[in-house]
Design a protein around this motif. Structure first.
Motif, PDB file in Angstrom:
ATOM      1  N   THR A 126       0.815  -1.213   0.000  1.00 32.08           N
ATOM      2  CA  THR A 126       0.000   0.000   0.000  1.00 32.08           C
ATOM      3  C   THR A 126       0.854   1.270   0.000  1.00 32.08           C
ATOM      4  O   THR A 126       0.307   2.368   0.074  1.00 32.08           O
ATOM      5  N   HIS A 127       2.167   1.129  -0.130  1.00 33.00           N
ATOM      6  CA  HIS A 127       3.019   2.298  -0.307  1.00 33.00           C
ATOM      7  C   HIS A 127       3.018   2.678  -1.787  1.00 33.00           C
ATOM      8  O   HIS A 127       2.266   3.539  -2.211  1.00 33.00           O
ATOM      9  N   LEU A 128       3.801   1.983  -2.606  1.00 36.53           N
ATOM     10  CA  LEU A 128       3.875   2.336  -4.032  1.00 36.53           C
ATOM     11  C   LEU A 128       3.613   1.146  -4.946  1.00 36.53           C
ATOM     12  O   LEU A 128       3.955   1.180  -6.126  1.00 36.53           O
ATOM     13  N   GLY A 129       3.033   0.090  -4.399  1.00 31.60           N
ATOM     14  CA  GLY A 129       2.520  -0.963  -5.259  1.00 31.60           C
ATOM     15  C   GLY A 129       3.448  -2.114  -5.584  1.00 31.60           C
ATOM     16  O   GLY A 129       3.151  -2.898  -6.489  1.00 31.60           O
ATOM     17  N   CYS A 130       4.556  -2.272  -4.882  1.00 30.78           N
ATOM     18  CA  CYS A 130       5.392  -3.458  -5.100  1.00 30.78           C
ATOM     19  C   CYS A 130       4.687  -4.704  -4.551  1.00 30.78           C
ATOM     20  O   CYS A 130       3.741  -4.600  -3.771  1.00 30.78           O
ATOM     21  N   ILE A 131       5.180  -5.863  -4.969  1.00 25.30           N
ATOM     22  CA  ILE A 131       4.660  -7.123  -4.436  1.00 25.30           C
ATOM     23  C   ILE A 131       5.561  -7.540  -3.272  1.00 25.30           C
ATOM     24  O   ILE A 131       6.761  -7.788  -3.462  1.00 25.30           O
ATOM     25  N   CYS A 153      10.947  -3.112  -1.609  1.00 21.67           N
ATOM     26  CA  CYS A 153      11.173  -1.816  -2.273  1.00 21.67           C
ATOM     27  C   CYS A 153      11.611  -0.743  -1.285  1.00 21.67           C
ATOM     28  O   CYS A 153      12.608  -0.053  -1.506  1.00 21.67           O
ATOM     29  N   HIS A 154      10.868  -0.578  -0.190  1.00 23.06           N
ATOM     30  CA  HIS A 154      11.212   0.467   0.776  1.00 23.06           C
ATOM     31  C   HIS A 154      11.096  -0.034   2.204  1.00 23.06           C
ATOM     32  O   HIS A 154      11.055   0.749   3.140  1.00 23.06           O
ATOM     33  N   GLY A 155      10.989  -1.332   2.373  1.00 22.78           N
ATOM     34  CA  GLY A 155      11.083  -1.916   3.704  1.00 22.78           C
ATOM     35  C   GLY A 155       9.805  -1.986   4.528  1.00 22.78           C
ATOM     36  O   GLY A 155       9.862  -2.161   5.748  1.00 22.78           O
ATOM     37  N   SER A 156       8.648  -1.878   3.896  1.00 25.66           N
ATOM     38  CA  SER A 156       7.411  -2.001   4.681  1.00 25.66           C
ATOM     39  C   SER A 156       7.217  -3.442   5.150  1.00 25.66           C
ATOM     40  O   SER A 156       7.571  -4.397   4.456  1.00 25.66           O
ATOM     41  N   ARG A 157       6.633  -3.545   6.333  1.00 30.19           N
ATOM     42  CA  ARG A 157       6.405  -4.862   6.925  1.00 30.19           C
ATOM     43  C   ARG A 157       4.932  -5.017   7.283  1.00 30.19           C
ATOM     44  O   ARG A 157       4.291  -4.072   7.733  1.00 30.19           O
ATOM     45  N   VAL A 168       6.588   2.371   9.091  1.00 29.20           N
ATOM     46  CA  VAL A 168       7.101   1.951   7.774  1.00 29.20           C
ATOM     47  C   VAL A 168       6.421   2.823   6.708  1.00 29.20           C
ATOM     48  O   VAL A 168       5.433   3.503   6.998  1.00 29.20           O
ATOM     49  N   PRO A 169       6.934   2.815   5.469  1.00 31.97           N
ATOM     50  CA  PRO A 169       6.332   3.697   4.441  1.00 31.97           C
ATOM     51  C   PRO A 169       4.874   3.380   4.113  1.00 31.97           C
ATOM     52  O   PRO A 169       4.101   4.289   3.806  1.00 31.97           O
ATOM     53  N   ALA A 170       4.477   2.120   4.123  1.00 34.61           N
ATOM     54  CA  ALA A 170       3.100   1.780   3.735  1.00 34.61           C
ATOM     55  C   ALA A 170       2.111   2.341   4.754  1.00 34.61           C
ATOM     56  O   ALA A 170       2.278   2.158   5.961  1.00 34.61           O
TER      57      ALA A 170
HETATM   58  S1  FES Z   1       6.318  -0.085  -2.337  1.00 31.17           S
HETATM   59 FE1  FES Z   1       6.392  -1.325  -0.579  1.00 31.17          FE
HETATM   60  S2  FES Z   1       7.544  -0.207   0.787  1.00 31.17           S
HETATM   61 FE2  FES Z   1       7.411   1.084  -0.914  1.00 31.17          FE
END
Ligand code: FES
Length: 196
Positions: A126-131, A153-157, A168-170
């Protein structure tokens, strides 16, 4: 490449694509060979429900499928994964699923599902859409990791119910799509329980 070789390559690709699924009748496995059982591509794109057979799914395994053009995972959680859900609540941003857009009302609970054992989730960060990576085992990311989803991608957990950790970013929990559980162990993704 001969036709036999092409078919073998295709089979190897499909087997690899569902590596963690094992012998489950996953939608990704079934589509190429049993396409006539499924709705047309146009109907699927419009959101036709997708049935998943969970009868041989082992704890810690998942089935990958596509619904409305987005990935969906159906996961069978182990007892340990379920036990860890309560233990981590104070480290989460939205432990009680207060953000209503992230799940149907019948999944607004600690395990974020109808049947606690089976978790249905859209695995899009839910940050920028990575899996995110699926890492259900405690300790599989670091020594404090109770199991869940990690976005590289940016370390969300997220925990094993897709609930996002604070700091976290998400911004929100992973999304739970509409789903219902049928008595024989089938899960229908894209259909609410009252539609049965
Ligand atoms: S897209 Fe998942 S942490 Fe940024």
């Amino acid at each position: 490449m001969s036709e036999d070789n092409a078919n073998n390559s295709r089979r190897r690709f499909l087997t690899g694509a569902v590596g963690v699924v094992g012998g489950v009748g996953a939608a990704y496995v079934a589509v190429p060979f049993l396409a006539y059982w499924n709705p047309s591509a146009r109907t699927r794109a419009a959101g036709a429900p997708v049935e998943v057979d969970t009868s041989t799914l082992q704890p810690g395994q998942k089935v990958n499928l596509t619904w409305r053009g987005q990935p969906v995972w159906v996961i069978r959680r182990s007892e340990a994964a379920l036990d860890a859900l309560a233990a981590n609540s104070d480290r989460l941003s939205d432990p009680s699923s207060a953000v209503a857009s992230q799940q149907p009302a019948y999944a607004q609970n600690e395990h974020r599902s109808i049947n606690p054992e089976f978790f249905v989730v859209v695995p899009i960060c839910t940050h920028l859409g990575c899996i995110p990576s699926f890492m259900p085992q405690a300790g599989s990311l670091d020594t404090n990791w109770p199991g869940g989803f990690f976005c590289p991608c940016h370390g969300s957990r997220f925990d094993n119910a897709g609930r996002v950790y604070a700091g976290v970013p998400a911004p929100t929990n992973l999304q739970v799509p509409p789903h219902r559980v049928v008595d024989n162990g089938t899960i229908v993704v894209g259909e609410d329980p009252e539609a049965a």
